[in-house]
Design a protein around this motif. Structure first.
Motif, PDB file in Angstrom:
ATOM      1  N   ALA A 639       0.823  -1.203   0.000  1.00 24.91           N
ATOM      2  CA  ALA A 639       0.000   0.000   0.000  1.00 24.91           C
ATOM      3  C   ALA A 639       0.862   1.260   0.000  1.00 24.91           C
ATOM      4  CB  ALA A 639      -0.933  -0.003   1.207  1.00 24.91           C
ATOM      5  N   VAL A 640       1.917   1.282   0.813  1.00 29.67           N
ATOM      6  CA  VAL A 640       2.789   2.457   0.879  1.00 29.67           C
ATOM      7  C   VAL A 640       3.490   2.680  -0.456  1.00 29.67           C
ATOM      8  CG1 VAL A 640       4.883   3.414   1.926  1.00 29.67           C
ATOM      9  CG2 VAL A 640       3.140   2.349   3.367  1.00 29.67           C
ATOM     10  N   LEU A 641       4.044   1.611  -1.021  1.00 27.16           N
ATOM     11  CA  LEU A 641       4.770   1.778  -2.272  1.00 27.16           C
ATOM     12  C   LEU A 641       3.835   2.235  -3.391  1.00 27.16           C
ATOM     13  CD1 LEU A 641       7.353   1.662  -3.819  1.00 27.16           C
ATOM     14  CD2 LEU A 641       7.045  -0.794  -4.146  1.00 27.16           C
ATOM     15  N   SER A 642       2.629   1.681  -3.435  1.00 37.80           N
ATOM     16  CA  SER A 642       1.669   2.088  -4.464  1.00 37.80           C
ATOM     17  C   SER A 642       1.284   3.555  -4.306  1.00 37.80           C
ATOM     18  CB  SER A 642       0.428   1.200  -4.406  1.00 37.80           C
ATOM     19  OG  SER A 642       0.748  -0.147  -4.699  1.00 37.80           O
ATOM     20  N   GLY A 643       1.056   3.993  -3.071  1.00 41.61           N
ATOM     21  CA  GLY A 643       0.703   5.388  -2.831  1.00 41.61           C
ATOM     22  C   GLY A 643       1.818   6.338  -3.201  1.00 41.61           C
ATOM     23  N   ASP A 644       3.031   6.016  -2.764  1.00 35.92           N
ATOM     24  CA  ASP A 644       4.176   6.865  -3.110  1.00 35.92           C
ATOM     25  C   ASP A 644       4.396   6.907  -4.621  1.00 35.92           C
ATOM     26  OD1 ASP A 644       4.614   7.435  -0.467  1.00 35.92           O
ATOM     27  OD2 ASP A 644       6.302   6.041  -0.221  1.00 35.92           O
ATOM     28  N   LEU A 645       4.182   5.767  -5.259  1.00 35.94           N
ATOM     29  CA  LEU A 645       4.379   5.683  -6.705  1.00 35.94           C
ATOM     30  C   LEU A 645       3.422   6.600  -7.455  1.00 35.94           C
ATOM     31  CD1 LEU A 645       5.679   4.278  -9.178  1.00 35.94           C
ATOM     32  CD2 LEU A 645       3.889   2.530  -8.981  1.00 35.94           C
ATOM     33  N   ALA A 646       2.191   6.712  -6.962  1.00 33.80           N
ATOM     34  CA  ALA A 646       1.210   7.575  -7.633  1.00 33.80           C
ATOM     35  C   ALA A 646       1.733   9.008  -7.712  1.00 33.80           C
ATOM     36  CB  ALA A 646      -0.123   7.528  -6.887  1.00 33.80           C
ATOM     37  N   GLU A 647       2.287   9.499  -6.629  1.00 34.64           N
ATOM     38  CA  GLU A 647       2.829  10.858  -6.637  1.00 34.64           C
ATOM     39  C   GLU A 647       4.074  10.945  -7.520  1.00 34.64           C
ATOM     40  OE1 GLU A 647       1.467  12.839  -2.490  1.00 34.64           O
ATOM     41  OE2 GLU A 647       3.262  11.602  -2.357  1.00 34.64           O
ATOM     42  N   GLU A 648       4.925   9.930  -7.438  1.00 38.55           N
ATOM     43  CA  GLU A 648       6.181   9.958  -8.174  1.00 38.55           C
ATOM     44  C   GLU A 648       5.947   9.895  -9.687  1.00 38.55           C
ATOM     45  OE1 GLU A 648      10.628   8.248  -7.246  1.00 38.55           O
ATOM     46  OE2 GLU A 648       8.902   7.095  -6.590  1.00 38.55           O
ATOM     47  N   LEU A 649       5.059   9.011 -10.122  1.00 42.88           N
ATOM     48  CA  LEU A 649       4.794   8.903 -11.557  1.00 42.88           C
ATOM     49  C   LEU A 649       4.134  10.160 -12.100  1.00 42.88           C
ATOM     50  CD1 LEU A 649       3.627   5.280 -12.443  1.00 42.88           C
ATOM     51  CD2 LEU A 649       5.753   6.430 -13.033  1.00 42.88           C
ATOM     52  N   GLY A 650       3.277  10.778 -11.290  1.00 44.26           N
ATOM     53  CA  GLY A 650       2.680  12.031 -11.726  1.00 44.26           C
ATOM     54  C   GLY A 650       3.730  13.079 -12.008  1.00 44.26           C
ATOM     55  N   ARG A 651       4.719  13.183 -11.134  1.00 47.43           N
ATOM     56  CA  ARG A 651       5.791  14.163 -11.337  1.00 47.43           C
ATOM     57  C   ARG A 651       6.636  13.799 -12.559  1.00 47.43           C
ATOM     58  NH1 ARG A 651       5.915  13.729  -5.607  1.00 47.43           N
ATOM     59  NH2 ARG A 651       7.645  12.250  -5.719  1.00 47.43           N
ATOM     60  N   ILE A 652       6.871  12.511 -12.759  1.00 46.84           N
ATOM     61  CA  ILE A 652       7.660  12.081 -13.913  1.00 46.84           C
ATOM     62  C   ILE A 652       6.957  12.465 -15.209  1.00 46.84           C
ATOM     63  CG2 ILE A 652       8.430  10.024 -15.190  1.00 46.84           C
ATOM     64  CD1 ILE A 652       9.135   8.780 -12.469  1.00 46.84           C
ATOM     65  N   CYS A 653       5.634  12.256 -15.270  1.00 42.00           N
ATOM     66  CA  CYS A 653       4.887  12.621 -16.481  1.00 42.00           C
ATOM     67  C   CYS A 653       4.993  14.121 -16.758  1.00 42.00           C
ATOM     68  CB  CYS A 653       3.428  12.201 -16.345  1.00 42.00           C
ATOM     69  SG  CYS A 653       3.163  10.417 -16.484  1.00 42.00           S
ATOM     70  N   LEU A 654       4.876  14.925 -15.708  1.00 46.60           N
ATOM     71  CA  LEU A 654       5.016  16.369 -15.895  1.00 46.60           C
ATOM     72  C   LEU A 654       6.424  16.733 -16.362  1.00 46.60           C
ATOM     73  CD1 LEU A 654       3.125  17.896 -12.835  1.00 46.60           C
ATOM     74  CD2 LEU A 654       2.360  17.809 -15.206  1.00 46.60           C
ATOM     75  N   ASP A 655       7.424  16.055 -15.801  1.00 47.91           N
ATOM     76  CA  ASP A 655       8.814  16.360 -16.147  1.00 47.91           C
ATOM     77  C   ASP A 655       9.109  16.029 -17.605  1.00 47.91           C
ATOM     78  OD1 ASP A 655       9.520  17.332 -13.668  1.00 47.91           O
ATOM     79  OD2 ASP A 655      10.270  15.419 -12.922  1.00 47.91           O
ATOM     80  N   VAL A 656       8.710  14.837 -18.047  1.00 44.52           N
ATOM     81  CA  VAL A 656       9.145  14.388 -19.368  1.00 44.52           C
ATOM     82  C   VAL A 656       8.240  14.878 -20.490  1.00 44.52           C
ATOM     83  CG1 VAL A 656      10.258  12.359 -18.378  1.00 44.52           C
ATOM     84  CG2 VAL A 656       7.935  12.151 -19.278  1.00 44.52           C
ATOM     85  N   LEU A 657       6.966  15.158 -20.179  1.00 41.00           N
ATOM     86  CA  LEU A 657       6.047  15.611 -21.225  1.00 41.00           C
ATOM     87  C   LEU A 657       5.948  17.125 -21.305  1.00 41.00           C
ATOM     88  CD1 LEU A 657       3.149  13.027 -20.792  1.00 41.00           C
ATOM     89  CD2 LEU A 657       4.993  12.991 -22.469  1.00 41.00           C
ATOM     90  N   GLY A 658       6.311  17.803 -20.225  1.00 40.21           N
ATOM     91  CA  GLY A 658       6.286  19.260 -20.254  1.00 40.21           C
ATOM     92  C   GLY A 658       4.895  19.828 -20.016  1.00 40.21           C
ATOM     93  N   PRO A 659       4.700  21.105 -20.364  1.00 38.60           N
ATOM     94  CA  PRO A 659       3.435  21.785 -20.048  1.00 38.60           C
ATOM     95  C   PRO A 659       2.196  21.105 -20.603  1.00 38.60           C
ATOM     96  CG  PRO A 659       5.111  23.375 -20.713  1.00 38.60           C
ATOM     97  CD  PRO A 659       5.688  22.018 -20.969  1.00 38.60           C
ATOM     98  N   SER A 660       2.317  20.330 -21.690  1.00 38.47           N
ATOM     99  CA  SER A 660       1.136  19.663 -22.246  1.00 38.47           C
ATOM    100  C   SER A 660       0.512  18.707 -21.244  1.00 38.47           C
ATOM    101  CB  SER A 660       1.503  18.912 -23.529  1.00 38.47           C
ATOM    102  OG  SER A 660       2.420  17.860 -23.259  1.00 38.47           O
ATOM    103  N   ALA A 661       1.330  18.146 -20.339  1.00 36.92           N
ATOM    104  CA  ALA A 661       0.803  17.214 -19.344  1.00 36.92           C
ATOM    105  C   ALA A 661      -0.024  17.914 -18.280  1.00 36.92           C
ATOM    106  CB  ALA A 661       1.949  16.457 -18.674  1.00 36.92           C
ATOM    107  N   ALA A 662       0.109  19.257 -18.190  1.00 36.68           N
ATOM    108  CA  ALA A 662      -0.656  20.018 -17.200  1.00 36.68           C
ATOM    109  C   ALA A 662      -1.987  20.509 -17.742  1.00 36.68           C
ATOM    110  CB  ALA A 662       0.164  21.211 -16.708  1.00 36.68           C
ATOM    111  N   LEU A 663      -2.250  20.229 -19.016  1.00 37.01           N
ATOM    112  CA  LEU A 663      -3.537  20.605 -19.590  1.00 37.01           C
ATOM    113  C   LEU A 663      -4.601  19.599 -19.193  1.00 37.01           C
ATOM    114  CD1 LEU A 663      -2.332  21.631 -23.165  1.00 37.01           C
ATOM    115  CD2 LEU A 663      -2.743  23.109 -21.191  1.00 37.01           C
ATOM    116  N   ALA A 664      -5.859  19.989 -19.323  1.00 33.33           N
ATOM    117  CA  ALA A 664      -6.959  19.112 -18.914  1.00 33.33           C
ATOM    118  C   ALA A 664      -6.835  17.760 -19.592  1.00 33.33           C
ATOM    119  CB  ALA A 664      -8.296  19.763 -19.255  1.00 33.33           C
ATOM    120  N   GLY A 665      -6.860  16.719 -18.812  1.00 27.70           N
ATOM    121  CA  GLY A 665      -6.720  15.379 -19.357  1.00 27.70           C
ATOM    122  C   GLY A 665      -6.197  14.419 -18.310  1.00 27.70           C
TER     123      GLY A 665
END
Length: 700
Positions: A639-665
């Protein structure tokens, strides 16, 4: 076989026994008896594992070596026997003790515990592999213990063509073995830190009672368990020679590269000054861990152990599926076909919105197949399945975007509790609704003063004749605004000890007079509610289970959490797969993904795969009859690893995709939802406390 199989475990115990009188601990790395070490390895048959293609036995042996900070190059012998079968017998007898060198140079730095007699030179550019005697070896002082050696090779005594599949297999074996050794060494340091936390006293108590120490120890335990689970999955893929064995080993190596450092650092911090001196094992384990990480790092002198995960993914490979057995995988195909049958065309692919489903038709078909009634009794229309099949159904539904999410949550969270604790009338009323996927319920657990500490809840129910009168307040009641019933935990004995002994469960219609619902919009966009209960009168027939026996009912309801955890990982995998897909499209159009983003992708992939492996291990443990430490902490760790991963993957998507990842979707919605995975169901801080106490640390 994996390291969990009895025969492999027996072999590992034999390796440990043989090392006990020769290299009992990491301290022996300072002045090793390399001659005796090589003799024992030959006598015990450790050099014969390559000829037998026994990757599971190899990793078992390497793990024991790692715990002792011993870099005996068994994986090199394994690979050499595979690449040069003409010399396998001499390798197995210990007459020829090779170290593998990936490159064309005749002079190389090797980490061979001082035992090598020959070098196996692998030139992937020329497509050749050759065997050379060592003509000289010079010890190089530095971090490693035993020291690294600079070796010079003589003329080749044998050469042959190198097949592409042999090169791939070689890299996978060496990566996996290095990862296993590093994690084993770090894991041993973690064990020492846990022992120290139990015996070292400061300020009048064992340091393991301090919250900071508990959080750190629990985090290290999660890293150890996740890496071991990921390595085991890669070993399983390699043992049966699956096509995805290469990327499985690469993912294990990438995860170990970060996890081993975190584990070792955490252990050193807990040990304090005790582990900083050479008299203690930790100092020598530190040297071994960081030397191994230098082999796994992107700056390694050769490519044989670097992971290459991002390159594989961007080239079109996918994260490996965990093969859960023929029956479960057949069921997976059936579930995917079911989803495809009821999926509508995607109305706006550019927006990244999942295709819509004909939800009502899908729900009806799932009800017809009893997919909302897994493992219910036959008289209630149940469908008997394995734990693995339950995991498959939830994973596939979550990966598809959760088209019948509420129905699945209802049957998992309250269905089995009603079967076990409900009255005949309750079963008659609610089980058909659950079976049909049409039970709209909400959970009435959390309160202003009772979040993770559910046993402290204050909402009260007082007996009044044949009725109960309920007064109190519940918070964060998701879907409370659309539910027909609330699964409500209340206190019926305010003086009960322990606190959880006085709790009772009621299943209450939400339109009962006295219930007021106040909506709140969460960061994720969901509606969650504060629900007030003011003189709510309900008959005793609404009570589920025994009076004051609600804690048992709650516990039964939470057993479904082991399957729900897999759903979190499946949802995150969908987000990750689509982010990688966008990057592939960028590369196909002539764009680039820089080295930093590639490493982010590799880490995200490894972390996601580790979470999936840990969830699967927890599911099997919690669904079986296991007991002991692992059974107590498997669920909270996943449970802890899954929860932490949710936050971590979200940041990774923003980092690698750039501002387009912050648009509605999808991506911006996922990162807004991520904190709930860390908070809901008991915060990760609380879960880590549970893990620490499961390891034996005292309460603060």
């Amino acid at each position: 076989m994996t390291d969990d199989d009895s025969e492999v475990q027996d072999f590992r115990k034999a390796v440990a026994g043989a090392l006990e009188g020769l290299w009992p601990s990491a301290v022996n790395a300072e002045q090793p008896d390399v001659v005796k070490l090589a003799e024992v390895a030959a006598q015990q048959g450790w050099y014969q594992l390559g000829e037998a293609a026994a990757a599971d036995y190899l990793v078992a042996a390497v793990r024991e070596l790692g715990r002792r900070a011993c870099p005996l190059p068994l994986a090199d012998a394994y690979v050499a026997a595979m690449l040069l079968p003409e010399h396998a017998a001499a390798i197995g007898d210990g007459e020829l003790r090779p170290v593998v060198i990936d490159g064309a140079g005749a002079d190389s730095v090797v980490d061979d515990a001082g035992t090598a007699t020959h070098g196996v030179l692998v030139d992937q550019t020329a497509g050749t592999v050759s065997l050379h005697p060592l003509t000289s070896a010079v010890e190089l002082t530095g971090l490693a213990a035993p020291t690294l050696r600079k070796i010079t090779l003589g003329d080749a005594v044998h050469s042959r063509a190198l097949a592409g599949e042999d090169a791939e297999r070689m890299v996978a074996v060496l990566r996996l073995a290095t990862a296993a050794r590093a994690i084993a060494a770090a894991g041993r340091a973690h064990e020492l830190a846990v022992q120290h936390a139990l015996t070292r006293h400061q300020f009048g108590k064992a340091i393991g009672a301090f919250g900071a120490v508990q959080q750190r120890v629990a985090s290290c335990q999660i890293e150890v368990s996740a890496s071991e689970a990921l390595i085991d999955e890669a070993v399983g893929a390699m043992t049966v020679d699956r096509p995805d064995a290469g990327i499985a080993a690469a993912l294990a190596a990438r995860h170990a590269r970060t996890a081993a450092q975190r584990i070792m650092a955490g252990a050193q911090h807990t040990l304090g000054a005790v582990g900083f001196f050479d008299e203690h094992e930790a100092a020598w384990l530190f040297r071994r861990v960081h030397t191994d990480l230098s082999h796994l790092g992107s700056g390694a002198l050769d490519d044989r152990r670097r992971d290459g995960v991002a390159d594989r993914l961007l080239a079109g490979e996918s994260l490996p599926d965990f093969h859960l057995g023929e029956r479960a995988e057949t069921f997976r195909g059936e579930v995917r076909a079911l989803l495809a049958r009821f999926r509508r065309p995607d109305p706006d692919p550019a927006a990244g919105v999942l295709g819509e489903y004909d939800v009502e038709a899908l729900r009806d078909e799932m009800a017809r197949q009893s997919l909302f009634a897994l493992n219910w009794p036959a008289e209630h229309g149940g469908k008997e399945v394995s734990i693995e099949e339950q995991v498959v159904l939830h994973e596939e539904m979550k990966y598809a975007g959760g088209p019948v999410d509420r129905a699945m949550s209802a049957t998992m969270l309250i269905g089995h509790s009603l079967l076990r604790h409900g009255t005949p009338a309750q079963k008659s009323q609610f089980l058909p609704l659950l079976h049909a996927g049409r039970m709209a319920f909400c959970l009435g657990y959390s309160e202003p003063e009772a979040g993770s500490d559910l046993a402290s809840l204050r909402t009260r129910a007082v007996r009044d004749g044949d009725d109960w009168v309920i007064d109190g307040q519940k918070l964060w009641t998701t879907r409370g605004n659309t539910a027909s019933h609330v699964w409500l935990a209340v206190r019926t004995d305010p003086d009960a000890q322990p606190r959880h002994a006085g709790i009772t469960i009621f299943l209450v219609p939400m339109d009962t007079p006295g219930i007021t619902v106040q909506n709140h919009t969460a960061l994720s966009g969901e509606i969650s509610c504060t629900v007030f209960y003011d003189g709510v009168r309900v008959p005793d027939s609404c009570r589920v289970g025994e009076l004051h026996g609600g804690w048992r009912v709650i516990t039964d309801a939470l057993t479904a959490e082991r399957v729900v955890m897999g759903g979190v990982a499946a949802t995150l995998r969908r987000h990750f797969d689509e982010a990688v897909g966008e990057l592939r499209a960028r590369v196909a159009e002539g764009g680039a993904v820089d080295a930093l983003d590639r490493d982010r992708i590799a880490w995200g992939a490894a972390r996601l795969q580790a979470a999936r492996a840990l969830v699967l291990r927890a599911t099997r443990i919690m669904g079986g009859s296991a007991s002991g430490v692992e059974a107590r902490i498997a669920g909270p760790m996943a449970a802890v690893l899954s929860g932490d991963l949710a936050e971590e993957l979200g940041r990774i998507c923003l980092d690698v995709l750039g501002p387009s990842a912050a648009l509605a979707g999808r991506y911006e919605a996922a990162i807004r939802l991520a904190p709930m995975y860390v908070i809901g169901g008991g915060t990760n801080d609380i879960q880590r406390g549970i893990i620490a106490r499961g390891l034996g640390l005292p309460r603060e």
